[in-house]
Write an enzyme that holds these catalytic residues in place. Structure first.
Site, PDB file in Angstrom:
ATOM      1  N   HIS A 277       0.832  -1.239  -0.132  1.00  0.00           N
ATOM      2  CA  HIS A 277      -0.023  -0.060   0.087  1.00  0.00           C
ATOM      3  C   HIS A 277       1.074   1.263   0.019  1.00  0.00           C
ATOM      4  O   HIS A 277       0.799   2.165   0.974  1.00  0.00           O
ATOM      5  CB  HIS A 277      -0.825   0.116   1.246  1.00  0.00           C
ATOM      6  CG  HIS A 277      -1.807  -1.051   1.382  1.00  0.00           C
ATOM      7  ND1 HIS A 277      -2.355  -1.643   0.429  1.00  0.00           N
ATOM      8  CD2 HIS A 277      -2.111  -1.903   2.737  1.00  0.00           C
ATOM      9  CE1 HIS A 277      -2.953  -2.875   1.066  1.00  0.00           C
ATOM     10  NE2 HIS A 277      -2.722  -3.152   2.257  1.00  0.00           N
ATOM     11  N   ASP A 328      -4.647  -9.405  -0.283  1.00  0.00           N
ATOM     12  CA  ASP A 328      -5.135  -8.776   1.078  1.00  0.00           C
ATOM     13  C   ASP A 328      -6.055  -9.330   1.785  1.00  0.00           C
ATOM     14  O   ASP A 328      -5.974 -10.019   2.581  1.00  0.00           O
ATOM     15  CB  ASP A 328      -4.993  -7.226   0.958  1.00  0.00           C
ATOM     16  CG  ASP A 328      -4.666  -6.520   1.955  1.00  0.00           C
ATOM     17  OD1 ASP A 328      -4.664  -6.975   3.211  1.00  0.00           O
ATOM     18  OD2 ASP A 328      -4.739  -4.996   1.976  1.00  0.00           O
TER      19      ASP A 328
HETATM   20 ZN   LIG Z   1      -2.175  -5.844   4.764  1.00  0.00          ZN
END
Ligand SMILES: [Zn+2]
Length: 467
Positions: A277, A328
């Site tokens: 991210h 994720d």
């Molecule tokens: Zn994560």
């Protein structure tokens, strides 16, 4: 057992009449193109694409995928539902998951990953402790549940035990809800060592993850990295780096810099790192981070689901940055859909099309697959970088009986699989280390794995509601 492929996507593009051959360990020993099909050699029943390494997974989160899409009571200091209110639900599930539940959830998840074109997974694993916050008698109990699941499903695994210490920048004490995650540097190093003894062969590796700059203090990070580099200088190291604007602001307040800027200025980030991210970077951070060789870990459907923001792929690639894909939170377990989501996010933000293509490879699906396999392999710390000699024989065979794919040429078949298969599975067979794990769309333990998951999810949801 060698395999003939009329069309195969090699690291430098589509090739015709390819013979793939691998050794007893499942590593490719030859990849020959423009060959006549040798008599008696089986042929792949469709175009062959490299297996996708999934560079970011929290397996237990599969148990509540789809269950947080409902407006909740607003807490966590937020006026609207957000990542931070979602996190409260995640904590409830993390507090209640038992080792047998985790094994059942992960086994089902890994079977689904194989069906979705992923042939290995990086587990960013932070639920270490028992429900009371104390260690299990065998401290590696939860980690071993993931290893067992990966072996049962037959997927490659890079296990990343996570260092997690604080509830915020400045060493804020952890909350009661975080008690299963928390450990000191020595505790996580011991877990890394224990799992290094537990893994075996080319399909398994142990790395390390710092949860985030908000959960790990600078001194602890430095001490852990020093110790880990002495154990294994090429160990993959992952971190959640800049997922939410709020954590960027808090990082500036606490450390005087944005997270990516702080990391590259204070830590020897290199090509063994994965910045998960890396959503919120300014131009200078983007240039500096790309130069380190670190892989940007992108999780397009989860980042969309959580309202994280849009990663600027064109800027990152322009700076020479490597990237790969993760599922994720597992709201989607399909490598093709992650590629489509990533490309569509770029289009929505930029008003351009075919952002993921490049000068060498005009087909978006092919260009993005090739890039994500290379980046994912680097983040995995394993030889899973595509159909090349020395790499694991990890690949998928596209199903050109699917009406969206039938009758097309190989690059168009691949494109249709990514952008036009309507979420119906366009993958026919999947091989990991030369072993066929998915045959005609199904895994040999499909029904048992699904049934165990459904039972575990029911029990976990009930327990989580009591938290
Ligand atoms: Zn994560």
């Amino acid at each position: 057992m060698p395999l003939f492929a009329t069309d195969a996507l090699l690291p430098d593009g589509w090739a015709s009449d390819v013979v793939l051959d691998w050794d007893a360990a499942g590593m490719l020993r030859s990849v020959a193109r423009d060959m006549a099909q040798p008599r008696g050699m089986p042929a792949a029943p469709g175009p062959v694409i490299p297996g996708m390494p999934n560079l970011h997974s929290h397996a237990f989160q599969r148990a509540f995928a789809g269950l947080t899409e409902v407006r909740g009571p607003i807490d966590a200091g937020e006026r609207e539902d957000s990542f931070w209110t979602w996190r409260e639900r995640m904590y409830a599930y993390a507090l209640a998951v038992t080792p047998p539940m985790l094994e059942a959830i992960a086994t089902h998840l890994y079977v689904r990953m194989l069906q979705g074109g992923y042939t290995s997974v990086c587990e960013f694993h932070y639920v270490h402790n028992n429900v009371d916050g104390r260690r299990y008698a065998d401290d590696a109990t939860m980690s071993r549940a993931l290893l067992v699941a990966a072996r049962r499903a037959g997927i490659g695994l890079t296990l990343l035990p996570v260092l997690y210490q604080h509830n915020g920048f400045g060493g804020v004490a952890p909350r009661a809800e975080q008690r299963r995650f928390v450990r000191d540097v020595d505790g996580v190093l011991a877990l890394v060592e224990a799992m290094r003894y537990a893994v075996a062969g080319p399909r398994e590796r142990v790395g390390f993850a710092a949860h985030s700059l908000r959960a790990v203090a600078p001194e602890a990070l430095a001490r852990a990295l020093d110790a880990l580099r002495a154990i294994d200088a090429t160990m993959p190291i992952h971190v959640h780096i800049a997922e939410q604007r709020r954590e960027v602001d808090e990082c500036v307040a606490a450390l005087g810099q944005r997270p990516v800027a702080w990391l590259v200025d204070h830590v020897a980030v290199d090509a063994h790192w994965c910045l998960v991210h890396a959503t919120h970077m300014d131009d200078a951070e983007c240039a500096a981070a790309a130069k380190t060789g670190a892989v940007a870990g992108l999780c397009p459907t989860t980042e969309a689901n959580l309202g994280d923001g849009t990663f600027d792929l064109a800027r990152w690639r322009g700076a020479g940055g490597a990237w790969g894909l993760g599922s994720d939170s597992h709201v989607c377990v399909d490598a093709a859909l992650e590629i489509a989501m990533l490309e569509y996010g770029q289009r929505l933000a930029s008003g351009r099309r075919n952002v993921g293509a490049d000068r060498r490879e005009p087909w978006v699906a092919t260009a993005m697959t090739t890039a994500a396999v290379a980046g994912g392999a680097r983040a995995s710390g394993r030889d899973v970088g595509g159909l090349a000699v020395g790499a694991s024989a990890d690949f998928a065979v596209l199903d050109d009986r699917h009406p969206a794919l039938a009758g097309l040429e190989a690059p168009a078949i691949h494109s249709a699989a990514v952008f036009a298969s309507d979420r119906a599975n366009a993958i026919r067979d999947v091989y990991v280390g030369g072993e066929r794990r998915i045959h005609d769309g199904r895994h040999s333990m499909q029904d048992a794995a699904d049934a165990a998951f459904i039972g575990a999810r029911r029990a976990l949801a009930t327990a989580a509601e009591r938290q």
